[in-house]
Design an enzyme around this catalytic site. Structure first.
Site, PDB file in Angstrom:
ATOM      1  N   ASP A  44     -26.931  18.202 -20.631  1.00 10.30           N
ATOM      2  CA  ASP A  44     -25.465  18.203 -20.738  1.00 10.30           C
ATOM      3  C   ASP A  44     -24.998  17.496 -22.008  1.00 10.30           C
ATOM      4  OD1 ASP A  44     -24.426  19.274 -17.960  1.00 10.30           O
ATOM      5  OD2 ASP A  44     -26.155  17.990 -17.560  1.00 10.30           O
TER       6      ASP A  44
ATOM      7  N   ALA B 229     -19.417  13.401  -2.315  1.00  6.67           N
ATOM      8  CA  ALA B 229     -19.061  13.612  -3.724  1.00  6.67           C
ATOM      9  C   ALA B 229     -19.955  14.685  -4.343  1.00  6.67           C
ATOM     10  CB  ALA B 229     -19.199  12.297  -4.497  1.00  6.67           C
TER      11      ALA B 229
ATOM     12  N   ASP C 110     -26.952  12.602 -26.108  1.00 10.28           N
ATOM     13  CA  ASP C 110     -25.536  12.548 -26.482  1.00 10.28           C
ATOM     14  C   ASP C 110     -24.813  11.377 -25.826  1.00 10.28           C
ATOM     15  OD1 ASP C 110     -25.652  13.679 -23.856  1.00 10.28           O
ATOM     16  OD2 ASP C 110     -23.527  14.165 -24.110  1.00 10.28           O
TER      17      ASP C 110
ATOM     18  N   GLY D 155     -26.995  10.385 -14.530  1.00  7.53           N
ATOM     19  CA  GLY D 155     -27.178  11.054 -13.241  1.00  7.53           C
ATOM     20  C   GLY D 155     -25.927  11.017 -12.395  1.00  7.53           C
ATOM     21  N   GLU D 156     -25.990  11.790 -11.302  1.00  4.21           N
ATOM     22  CA  GLU D 156     -24.816  11.991 -10.455  1.00  4.21           C
ATOM     23  C   GLU D 156     -24.356  10.716  -9.746  1.00  4.21           C
ATOM     24  OE1 GLU D 156     -25.327  15.007  -7.427  1.00  4.21           O
ATOM     25  OE2 GLU D 156     -23.767  16.163  -8.429  1.00  4.21           O
TER      26      GLU D 156
ATOM     27  N   GLU E 290     -19.770  18.426 -20.242  1.00  2.00           N
ATOM     28  CA  GLU E 290     -19.278  17.101 -19.869  1.00  2.00           C
ATOM     29  C   GLU E 290     -17.797  17.122 -19.485  1.00  2.00           C
ATOM     30  OE1 GLU E 290     -21.952  15.615 -19.484  1.00  2.00           O
ATOM     31  OE2 GLU E 290     -22.606  14.414 -21.191  1.00  2.00           O
TER      32      GLU E 290
ATOM     33  N   SER F 102     -30.950  14.064 -16.355  1.00  2.00           N
ATOM     34  CA  SER F 102     -30.754  13.215 -15.181  1.00  2.00           C
ATOM     35  C   SER F 102     -29.859  13.910 -14.155  1.00  2.00           C
ATOM     36  CB  SER F 102     -30.172  11.873 -15.611  1.00  2.00           C
ATOM     37  OG  SER F 102     -29.055  12.086 -16.434  1.00  2.00           O
ATOM     38  N   ALA F 103     -29.608  15.194 -14.377  1.00  2.00           N
ATOM     39  CA  ALA F 103     -28.791  15.972 -13.428  1.00  2.00           C
ATOM     40  C   ALA F 103     -29.687  16.570 -12.345  1.00  2.00           C
ATOM     41  CB  ALA F 103     -28.069  17.084 -14.177  1.00  2.00           C
TER      42      ALA F 103
ATOM     43  N   ASP G 284     -32.101  16.277 -23.753  1.00  2.00           N
ATOM     44  CA  ASP G 284     -31.187  16.095 -22.635  1.00  2.00           C
ATOM     45  C   ASP G 284     -30.420  17.423 -22.519  1.00  2.00           C
ATOM     46  OD1 ASP G 284     -29.416  14.893 -20.740  1.00  2.00           O
ATOM     47  OD2 ASP G 284     -27.953  14.642 -22.365  1.00  2.00           O
TER      48      ASP G 284
END
Ligand code: THU
Length: 384
Positions: free
Chosen positions: A10, A68, A166, A47-48, A17, A108-109, A8
């Protein structure tokens, strides 16, 4: 066998984070909604959309995701370079690549964020076999889809993949993909990680010991102390030593430093004779240190060498000792006492190095066999 490690991004390869949450709080504030850091916690790593919609829905609001996202991107790009984003241990990617294990970033970003983050980590793209972002799948973490899609792209079976995560969503995603999951304590606590199903928990990637081959990495992940009938005989047991490790000089420097640090804590109110020691575990390359601890009943005193060996056994189980460093004020530097040599005999081979260093800087080096040429090993464990 671990064929691929899926990282992953972030909170694993980069510390981002806190910045993301700060921007999230500001965004909600700009809409007149007051949220705090803990409102984001259950929605991290998914994700966002989840990052924004989670806290909003929890408070009965609906937000415009496009708005956003745009706010987030513009602020992230502006503030990102101004914060310390380095996390320790990211050189693991290069070491895995060299060891022949495939590596991937599975985040997931959105793609722009993954690219910006990757650049900031300094990770060489050539060391990565694959980069997967949120657009790869419809259902983001905690669904298994993104990790499964990475495994398919790499041609690896899920059981051959190790995920480094994380967040709770990320751990759940990796576990439901049928993979082993290593969780880092950069974002959540060890108990949260364990409850989410993590198989292994480290403080951060910097906690990974030195390895150079895929087999050694596997051993680290399995928590295997390297005890094996094909290993090298260390006293009463066979242990598989690491094939390559830090250069000898560097290892000794680290061992000496740790031994002096332990020396500081020596408990010697009777003799006032302080001793520090460090041992090097052959199977893991880890260094354990100890000091002498005296007792009102003098005979119950524990020497620094035995203290260091016992620390190693408590952490790893059976160990093989490649090197022992002993530091003291003595001149010439003090050698291990006969009791310590007997304890050392249980886990050492004849050419285990014993280095003695004094406060003045005098250094003497011996082979274990020079100090104890005929060690006693119990007949049942003895190999002739
Ligand atoms: N001591 C050690 O810690 N290591 C040695 O090799 C020699 C002796 C300690 C035990 C005791 O606390 C003090 O030194 C004096 O014997």
């Amino acid at each position: 066998m671990i064929k691929a490690v899926l990282f992953d991004m972030d909170g694993v390869l980069i510390r981002s984070e806190e910045l993301s949450i700060r921007i999230g709080i500001d965004y909600f504030a700009s809409k007149g909604i007051k949220v705090s850091e803990k409102d984001f916690a259950p929605h991290l790593g998914g994700g966002e959309a989840r990052f924004f919609q989670g806290p909003a829905r929890d408070r009965g609001y609906d937000i415009d995701l496009k708005d956003a996202s745009a706010y987030f991107r513009s602020h992230y790009e502006k503030l990102f370079g101004q914060t310390d984003t380095k996390l320790p241990g990211t050189d693991i990617v290069k070491r895995l690549h060299r060891a022949g294990i495939m590596t991937a970033v599975v985040s997931s970003a959105p793609e722009w964020k993954v690219n910006a983050n990757l650049l900031a980590t300094g990770i060489d793209r050539a060391d990565l076999d694959l980069v997967v972002c949120e657009n790869a799948v419809k259902r983001n973490k905690p669904y298994p889809d993104i990790y499964l899609s990475a495994a398919i792209s790499l041609g690896a079976d899920p059981a051959e993949c190790l995920v480094a995560e994380d967040s709770v969503s990320g751990i759940m995603s990796g576990k439901s993909a049928g993979m082993r999951v290593l969780s880092l304590m950069t974002t959540i606590s060890a108990s949260e990680a364990a409850a989410a199903g993590a198989d292994l928990i480290w403080s951060d990637l910097g906690a990974c010991p030195v390895f150079t081959t895929a087999e050694e990495f596997e051993r680290i992940i399995d928590g295997d102390s390297g005890v094996s009938s094909e290993g090298v005989l260390y006293g009463a047991h066979r242990v598989k030593p690491l094939e390559r490790r830090l250069p000898d000089g560097e290892t000794e420097k680290m061992m000496t430093e740790k031994a002096w640090m332990a020396w500081e804590n020596a408990y010697a109110p009777y003799s006032h004779f302080r001793v520090g020691a460090a041992v090097l575990s052959a199977a893991t390359g880890r260094i354990y240190s100890g000091c002498n601890v005296e007792n009102s009943s003098y005979g119950a005193t524990i020497c620094a060498e035995r203290n260091a060996i016992l620390q190693a056994v408590a952490k790893e189980g059976i160990i093989g000792i490649d090197k022992l460093v002993v530091v003291s004020d003595d001149d010439p530097p003090a050698p291990p006492c006969a009791q310590c040599l007997q304890v050392l005999a249980e886990f050492s081979k004849s050419d285990t190095h014993v280095v003695l260093i004094s406060r003045k800087g005098e250094r003497r080096e011996y082979l274990f066999s020079e100090l104890l040429p005929n060690p006693f090993i119990f007949p049942d464990l003895r190999e002739s």
